[in-house]
Motif scaffolding. Structure first.
Motif, mmCIF file in Angstrom:
data_model
loop_
_atom_site.group_PDB
_atom_site.id
_atom_site.type_symbol
_atom_site.label_atom_id
_atom_site.label_comp_id
_atom_site.label_asym_id
_atom_site.label_seq_id
_atom_site.Cartn_x
_atom_site.Cartn_y
_atom_site.Cartn_z
ATOM 1 N N ALA A 93 0.849 -1.186 0.000
ATOM 2 C CA ALA A 93 0.000 0.000 0.000
ATOM 3 C C ALA A 93 0.883 1.233 0.000
ATOM 4 C CB ALA A 93 -0.903 -0.004 1.219
ATOM 5 N N VAL A 94 0.508 2.199 -0.809
ATOM 6 C CA VAL A 94 1.204 3.470 -0.857
ATOM 7 C C VAL A 94 0.181 4.532 -0.498
ATOM 8 C CG1 VAL A 94 2.616 5.032 -2.232
ATOM 9 C CG2 VAL A 94 2.580 2.581 -2.750
ATOM 10 N N GLY A 95 0.314 5.113 0.679
ATOM 11 C CA GLY A 95 -0.701 6.073 1.094
ATOM 12 C C GLY A 95 -1.979 5.354 1.450
ATOM 13 N N ARG A 96 -3.082 6.036 1.376
ATOM 14 C CA ARG A 96 -4.319 5.486 1.898
ATOM 15 C C ARG A 96 -5.060 4.625 0.890
ATOM 16 N NH1 ARG A 96 -5.907 10.106 5.534
ATOM 17 N NH2 ARG A 96 -3.684 9.916 5.619
ATOM 18 N N GLU A 97 -5.002 4.987 -0.395
ATOM 19 C CA GLU A 97 -5.842 4.306 -1.367
ATOM 20 C C GLU A 97 -5.097 3.641 -2.508
ATOM 21 O OE1 GLU A 97 -8.560 7.428 -2.341
ATOM 22 O OE2 GLU A 97 -9.280 7.378 -0.275
ATOM 23 N N ASP A 98 -3.811 3.925 -2.632
ATOM 24 C CA ASP A 98 -3.046 3.388 -3.744
ATOM 25 C C ASP A 98 -2.215 2.192 -3.318
ATOM 26 O OD1 ASP A 98 -3.645 4.625 -6.069
ATOM 27 O OD2 ASP A 98 -2.300 6.320 -5.721
ATOM 28 N N SER A 99 -1.937 1.323 -4.276
ATOM 29 C CA SER A 99 -0.988 0.262 -4.001
ATOM 30 C C SER A 99 -0.119 0.093 -5.235
ATOM 31 C CB SER A 99 -1.716 -1.044 -3.677
ATOM 32 O OG SER A 99 -2.409 -1.519 -4.800
ATOM 33 N N VAL A 100 1.039 -0.524 -5.032
ATOM 34 C CA VAL A 100 1.967 -0.691 -6.129
ATOM 35 C C VAL A 100 2.653 -2.042 -5.981
ATOM 36 C CG1 VAL A 100 3.949 0.384 -4.959
ATOM 37 C CG2 VAL A 100 3.735 0.566 -7.441
ATOM 38 N N TRP A 101 3.006 -2.670 -7.110
ATOM 39 C CA TRP A 101 3.725 -3.939 -7.068
ATOM 40 C C TRP A 101 5.218 -3.663 -7.033
ATOM 41 C CZ3 TRP A 101 1.957 -8.749 -6.225
ATOM 42 C CH2 TRP A 101 0.564 -8.955 -6.352
ATOM 43 N N VAL A 102 5.907 -4.310 -6.129
ATOM 44 C CA VAL A 102 7.347 -4.143 -6.005
ATOM 45 C C VAL A 102 8.031 -5.431 -6.441
ATOM 46 C CG1 VAL A 102 9.237 -3.719 -4.385
ATOM 47 C CG2 VAL A 102 7.037 -2.568 -4.068
ATOM 48 N N CYS A 103 9.066 -5.291 -7.253
ATOM 49 C CA CYS A 103 9.868 -6.444 -7.677
ATOM 50 C C CYS A 103 10.772 -6.865 -6.529
ATOM 51 C CB CYS A 103 10.698 -6.063 -8.901
ATOM 52 S SG CYS A 103 11.941 -7.284 -9.314
ATOM 53 N N ASN A 104 10.667 -8.124 -6.094
ATOM 54 C CA ASN A 104 11.474 -8.560 -4.960
ATOM 55 C C ASN A 104 12.913 -8.880 -5.350
ATOM 56 O OD1 ASN A 104 9.541 -8.275 -2.943
ATOM 57 N ND2 ASN A 104 8.618 -10.254 -3.431
ATOM 58 N N ALA A 105 13.185 -8.961 -6.661
ATOM 59 C CA ALA A 105 14.557 -9.224 -7.095
ATOM 60 C C ALA A 105 15.411 -7.964 -6.982
ATOM 61 C CB ALA A 105 14.567 -9.731 -8.532
ATOM 62 N N CYS A 106 14.834 -6.805 -7.356
ATOM 63 C CA CYS A 106 15.647 -5.590 -7.352
ATOM 64 C C CYS A 106 15.056 -4.484 -6.486
ATOM 65 C CB CYS A 106 15.847 -5.073 -8.784
ATOM 66 S SG CYS A 106 14.331 -4.414 -9.521
ATOM 67 N N GLY A 107 13.854 -4.705 -5.964
ATOM 68 C CA GLY A 107 13.269 -3.710 -5.065
ATOM 69 C C GLY A 107 12.609 -2.537 -5.752
ATOM 70 N N GLN A 108 12.489 -2.598 -7.076
ATOM 71 C CA GLN A 108 11.932 -1.484 -7.825
ATOM 72 C C GLN A 108 10.391 -1.475 -7.783
ATOM 73 O OE1 GLN A 108 14.345 0.376 -8.877
ATOM 74 N NE2 GLN A 108 13.165 1.984 -9.893
ATOM 75 N N ASP A 109 9.814 -0.268 -7.685
ATOM 76 C CA ASP A 109 8.358 -0.119 -7.759
ATOM 77 C C ASP A 109 7.861 -0.326 -9.184
ATOM 78 O OD1 ASP A 109 8.387 0.465 -5.150
ATOM 79 O OD2 ASP A 109 7.690 2.531 -5.330
ATOM 80 N N ASP A 110 6.543 -0.356 -9.327
ATOM 81 C CA ASP A 110 5.886 -0.348 -10.623
ATOM 82 C C ASP A 110 6.169 -1.588 -11.456
ATOM 83 O OD1 ASP A 110 4.651 2.129 -10.182
ATOM 84 O OD2 ASP A 110 6.477 3.173 -10.787
#
Ligand SMILES: [Zn+2]
Ligand SMILES: [Zn+2]
Length: 128
Positions: A93-110
């Motif tokens: 979760a990013v903030g109250r209403e947004d969420s984002v997928w994070v790559c667990n290999a490199c830690g990058q958002d989106d």
């Protein structure tokens, strides 16, 4: 005057209506404060420092709180929600209403676990 010690909260600027973190000043309507860019114009409008203080409160206490900005707040609200099917991506979760997928290999958002995977390190999509 225990108001001075209260926790800063999200207020709305009384002049331009942007969200701003501040403390409630008793002379101001509940929920309203003053944002950074309206300090100078409001000072001029008030005519004197004293008049300005009576209307808006104390700089650094009720408005113009440097250490806590809305974006700092948002960053600390990041919270793990779920993993993709084989755990290579995580949704946070990013903030109250947004969420984002994070790559667990490199830690990058989106990242995109459905179709593109991670554009950053070429981790493959994992058909969530
Ligand atoms: Zn403003
Ligand atoms: Zn990656």
């Amino acid at each position: 005057m225990d108001d001075i010690l209260s926790t800063p909260r999200r207020l709305r600027c009384t002049r331009c209506a942007t969200d701003v973190i501040g403390r409630q000043w008793p002379g101001q309507d509940i929920g309203w404060g003053l944002c950074q860019s309206c300090i100078e114009p409001c000072k001029q409008h008030a005519g004197s420092e004293e008049e300005f203080r009576v209307t808006h409160g104390v700089q650094g206490v009720h408005f113009d709180i440097q250490s806590i900005t809305p974006s700092d707040n948002e960053a600390s609200e990041r919270e793990w929600l779920e993993d993709s099917r084989d755990g290579r991506f995580s949704r946070v979760a990013v903030g109250r209403e947004d969420s984002v997928w994070v790559c667990n290999a490199c830690g990058q958002d989106d990242a995109d676990p459905w179709e593109y995977g991670c554009e950053h390190c070429d981790e493959k999509a994992d058909a969530y």
